[in-house]
Design a protein around this motif. Structure first.
Motif, mmCIF file in Angstrom:
data_model
loop_
_atom_site.group_PDB
_atom_site.id
_atom_site.type_symbol
_atom_site.label_atom_id
_atom_site.label_comp_id
_atom_site.label_asym_id
_atom_site.label_seq_id
_atom_site.Cartn_x
_atom_site.Cartn_y
_atom_site.Cartn_z
ATOM 1 N N UNK A 41 -7.933 4.600 -2.786
ATOM 2 C CA UNK A 41 -7.293 3.322 -2.944
ATOM 3 C C UNK A 41 -6.747 2.703 -1.887
ATOM 4 N N UNK A 42 -6.935 1.387 -1.602
ATOM 5 C CA UNK A 42 -6.390 0.553 -0.402
ATOM 6 C C UNK A 42 -5.031 0.844 -0.383
ATOM 7 N N UNK A 43 -4.458 0.638 0.607
ATOM 8 C CA UNK A 43 -2.916 0.441 0.914
ATOM 9 C C UNK A 43 -2.336 -0.395 2.001
ATOM 10 N N UNK A 44 -1.117 -0.896 1.677
ATOM 11 C CA UNK A 44 -0.480 -1.892 2.589
ATOM 12 C C UNK A 44 0.973 -1.273 2.726
ATOM 13 N N UNK A 45 1.440 -1.385 4.072
ATOM 14 C CA UNK A 45 2.992 -1.240 4.131
ATOM 15 C C UNK A 45 3.477 -2.418 4.601
ATOM 16 N N UNK A 46 4.200 -2.770 3.541
ATOM 17 C CA UNK A 46 4.610 -4.193 3.488
ATOM 18 C C UNK A 46 5.671 -4.442 4.358
ATOM 19 N N UNK A 47 6.753 -3.315 4.640
ATOM 20 C CA UNK A 47 7.732 -3.349 5.564
ATOM 21 C C UNK A 47 7.105 -3.717 7.002
ATOM 22 N N UNK A 48 6.267 -3.170 7.386
ATOM 23 C CA UNK A 48 5.549 -3.530 8.775
ATOM 24 C C UNK A 48 5.040 -4.803 8.740
ATOM 25 N N UNK A 49 4.242 -5.027 7.679
ATOM 26 C CA UNK A 49 3.571 -6.555 7.770
ATOM 27 C C UNK A 49 4.585 -7.432 7.697
ATOM 28 N N UNK A 59 0.623 -10.666 -2.215
ATOM 29 C CA UNK A 59 -0.160 -11.109 -3.659
ATOM 30 C C UNK A 59 -1.556 -10.155 -3.903
ATOM 31 N N UNK A 60 -2.123 -9.898 -2.845
ATOM 32 C CA UNK A 60 -3.387 -9.351 -2.999
ATOM 33 C C UNK A 60 -3.664 -7.802 -2.728
ATOM 34 N N UNK A 61 -2.633 -7.032 -2.040
ATOM 35 C CA UNK A 61 -3.273 -5.863 -1.585
ATOM 36 C C UNK A 61 -1.841 -5.218 -2.164
ATOM 37 N N UNK A 62 -2.133 -3.687 -2.349
ATOM 38 C CA UNK A 62 -1.402 -2.576 -2.783
ATOM 39 C C UNK A 62 -0.253 -2.141 -2.125
ATOM 40 N N UNK A 63 0.980 -2.351 -2.429
ATOM 41 C CA UNK A 63 1.863 -1.581 -1.893
ATOM 42 C C UNK A 63 1.930 -0.279 -2.100
ATOM 43 N N UNK A 64 2.080 0.458 -0.668
ATOM 44 C CA UNK A 64 1.711 1.826 -0.921
ATOM 45 C C UNK A 64 2.661 2.501 -1.494
ATOM 46 N N UNK A 65 3.894 2.250 -1.749
ATOM 47 C CA UNK A 65 4.925 2.844 -2.624
ATOM 48 C C UNK A 65 4.918 2.824 -4.039
ATOM 49 N N UNK A 66 3.744 1.950 -4.414
ATOM 50 C CA UNK A 66 3.587 1.828 -5.796
ATOM 51 C C UNK A 66 2.207 2.375 -6.359
ATOM 52 N N UNK A 119 -3.559 -0.740 5.947
ATOM 53 C CA UNK A 119 -3.160 -2.477 6.455
ATOM 54 C C UNK A 119 -1.641 -2.231 6.834
ATOM 55 N N UNK A 120 -1.298 -2.362 7.960
ATOM 56 C CA UNK A 120 -2.345 -2.359 9.382
ATOM 57 C C UNK A 120 -2.835 -0.969 9.326
ATOM 58 N N UNK A 121 -4.141 -1.030 10.044
ATOM 59 C CA UNK A 121 -4.879 -0.049 10.258
ATOM 60 C C UNK A 121 -4.815 0.870 11.545
ATOM 61 N N UNK A 122 -3.743 0.443 12.313
ATOM 62 C CA UNK A 122 -3.618 0.903 13.573
ATOM 63 C C UNK A 122 -3.074 2.396 13.406
ATOM 64 N N UNK A 123 -3.648 3.486 14.317
ATOM 65 C CA UNK A 123 -3.412 4.647 14.290
ATOM 66 C C UNK A 123 -1.897 4.762 15.038
ATOM 67 N N UNK A 124 -1.114 3.772 15.381
ATOM 68 C CA UNK A 124 0.169 3.760 15.827
ATOM 69 C C UNK A 124 1.154 4.053 14.802
ATOM 70 N N UNK A 125 0.575 3.910 13.472
ATOM 71 C CA UNK A 125 1.479 4.279 12.158
ATOM 72 C C UNK A 125 1.019 5.477 11.865
ATOM 73 N N UNK A 126 1.832 6.426 11.863
ATOM 74 C CA UNK A 126 1.815 7.850 11.674
ATOM 75 C C UNK A 126 1.231 8.180 10.252
ATOM 76 N N UNK A 127 0.163 9.149 10.050
ATOM 77 C CA UNK A 127 -0.328 9.457 8.783
ATOM 78 C C UNK A 127 0.849 9.882 7.735
ATOM 79 N N UNK A 128 2.018 10.670 8.409
ATOM 80 C CA UNK A 128 2.859 11.080 7.579
ATOM 81 C C UNK A 128 3.907 10.181 6.861
ATOM 82 N N UNK A 129 3.878 8.936 7.532
ATOM 83 C CA UNK A 129 4.579 7.717 6.884
ATOM 84 C C UNK A 129 3.795 7.175 5.847
ATOM 85 N N UNK A 130 2.461 7.427 5.953
ATOM 86 C CA UNK A 130 1.540 6.639 4.601
ATOM 87 C C UNK A 130 1.711 7.721 3.739
#
Length: 366
Positions: A280-288, A303-310, A330-341
């Motif tokens: 499933x796709x995921x977006x971190x809206x706080x960072x965005x 409106x178009x992407x899935x909030x990772x918390x949901x 989204x964002x796809x940067x590895x600067x965002x740790x996997x543990x957060x996702x």
């Protein structure tokens, strides 16, 4: 996903103080995906390989554009081909010449940037072919939405402003005719037009439209089947793109469902119900939200992407899937740790959660 590395770093710092919570002990103890095995071991059984895991279209450090492969007893099925996907084949032990079918979820650039690359670079030379590749994906949307800014914008190709998958391939070949004609004459390469087939997926009569309800409640419908897999699809909501499909693959080894791009959509629960794996796709809206996007860009992402918390409590849990794999990050940067996702997606869901990384391998039936 129009975010620079600098804006991601800044936004991550802004939101790093949020209470994200560590993974539970049960989640930490869950079995991990295996390392990518030798190519010969991919010829038996069923294997999910994440070729690329980033949202786009702007490339992000550490991840290739979204693309996945499902291998079933040596048959190769690709789901989307984002930027850099073609280069990942060799790393994954996948032969471009042996690809059987490609399933395109929707006609956004980050999902088909390497689609024509696959056709163009596999049709002769070192990639001598054994059989044509079949492409499954959307036809023409039929209409364009009004500009979100409320201001007039230009319309490209006004005689055909919403080309479908078949037109995309045909016109790409036409634009590449000089190279293709030369290689056919100089190196005796085959006629590229004989080396692929396009199947535009008809939208069922469920009241869906490009300017109205894009993903009304519906049942999954069949797309294709062969001796190894049955593929079904359902409409998902990814405005303003229409149609946008999610795909489910059922094999004797288990089932895998791919969301494509979608906001939280009830149809995903219907399609994924009982799946062994849900990608499933995921977006971190706080960072965005902290990344300095334009109002129109931010509205699109909300409106178009899935909030990772949901995703866990609203899709994976009610669908009773065994394993949730986050991709198209989204964002796809590895600067965002996997543990957060992982910690955000796992709240409210007791199954396994894996954060997708390029060339991750998950065998089915284990």
């Amino acid at each position: 996903m129009s975010l620079s590395r600098r804006s991601v770093l800044r936004a991550t710092a802004v939101t790093s103080g949020a209470a994200i919570g560590a993974p539970s002990a049960a989640a930490a103890a869950a079995a991990r995906p295996t390392t990518l095995p030798p190519a010969s071991e991919l010829n038996t059984g069923a294997h999910l390989v994440l070729l690329g895991t980033a949202a786009g279209p702007v490339p992000m450090q550490g991840r290739t554009g979204i693309a996945s492969a499902l291998l079933v007893d040596g048959r190769i099925y690709l789901i989307d081909l984002g930027h850099g996907a073609f280069d990942q084949f060799q790393k994954a032990g996948i032969s471009a010449a042996a690809v059987d079918a490609v399933f395109v979820t929707h006609l956004h650039s980050d999902h088909l940037a390497d689609l024509f690359t696959l056709l163009w670079l596999r049709f002769g030379g070192v990639n001598a072919l054994s059989h044509p590749v079949t492409l499954y994906g959307p036809g023409s949307a039929g209409a364009l939405p009004a500009p979100s800014s409320g201001q007039p914008v230009a319309t490209l190709a006004p005689d055909n402003p919403t080309p479908g998958l078949a037109d995309f391939v045909e016109k790409s070949i036409s634009a590449s005719a000089y190279d293709i004609n030369l290689r056919m004459r100089d190196e005796n390469w085959p006629d590229i037009r004989n080396l692929y087939r396009v199947h535009e997926i008809a939208v069922p009569e469920v009241g869906a439209s490009p300017l109205g309800e894009m993903a009304p409640l519906m049942d999954p419908f069949p797309v294709m089947s062969d001796a190894h897999v049955e593929v079904s699809a359902i409409l998902v909501a990814h405005p303003p793109v229409f149609p946008s499909f999610a795909f489910r693959f059922d094999t004797e080894y288990g089932s895998v469902t791919f969301s494509g791009d979608t906001t939280i959509t009830p149809n995903m629960v219907t399609l994924a119900r009982g799946s062994d794996i849900l990608v499933h796709e995921a977006i971190d809206l706080d960072i965005v939200k902290a990344a300095g996007l334009t109002p129109e860009q931010l509205q699109h992402h909300e409106n178009s992407h899935a909030d990772v918390t949901r995703i866990g409590p609203e899709v994976a849990r009610p669908a009773r899937v065994k394993t949730l794999v986050l991709s198209h990050l989204a964002p796809g940067s590895k600067e965002i740790p996997d543990s957060r996702w992982k910690s955000q997606a796992g709240k409210g869901y007791n199954g396994r959660v894996y954060v997708g990384n390029d060339l991750m391998h998950i065998p089915l039936g284990r």
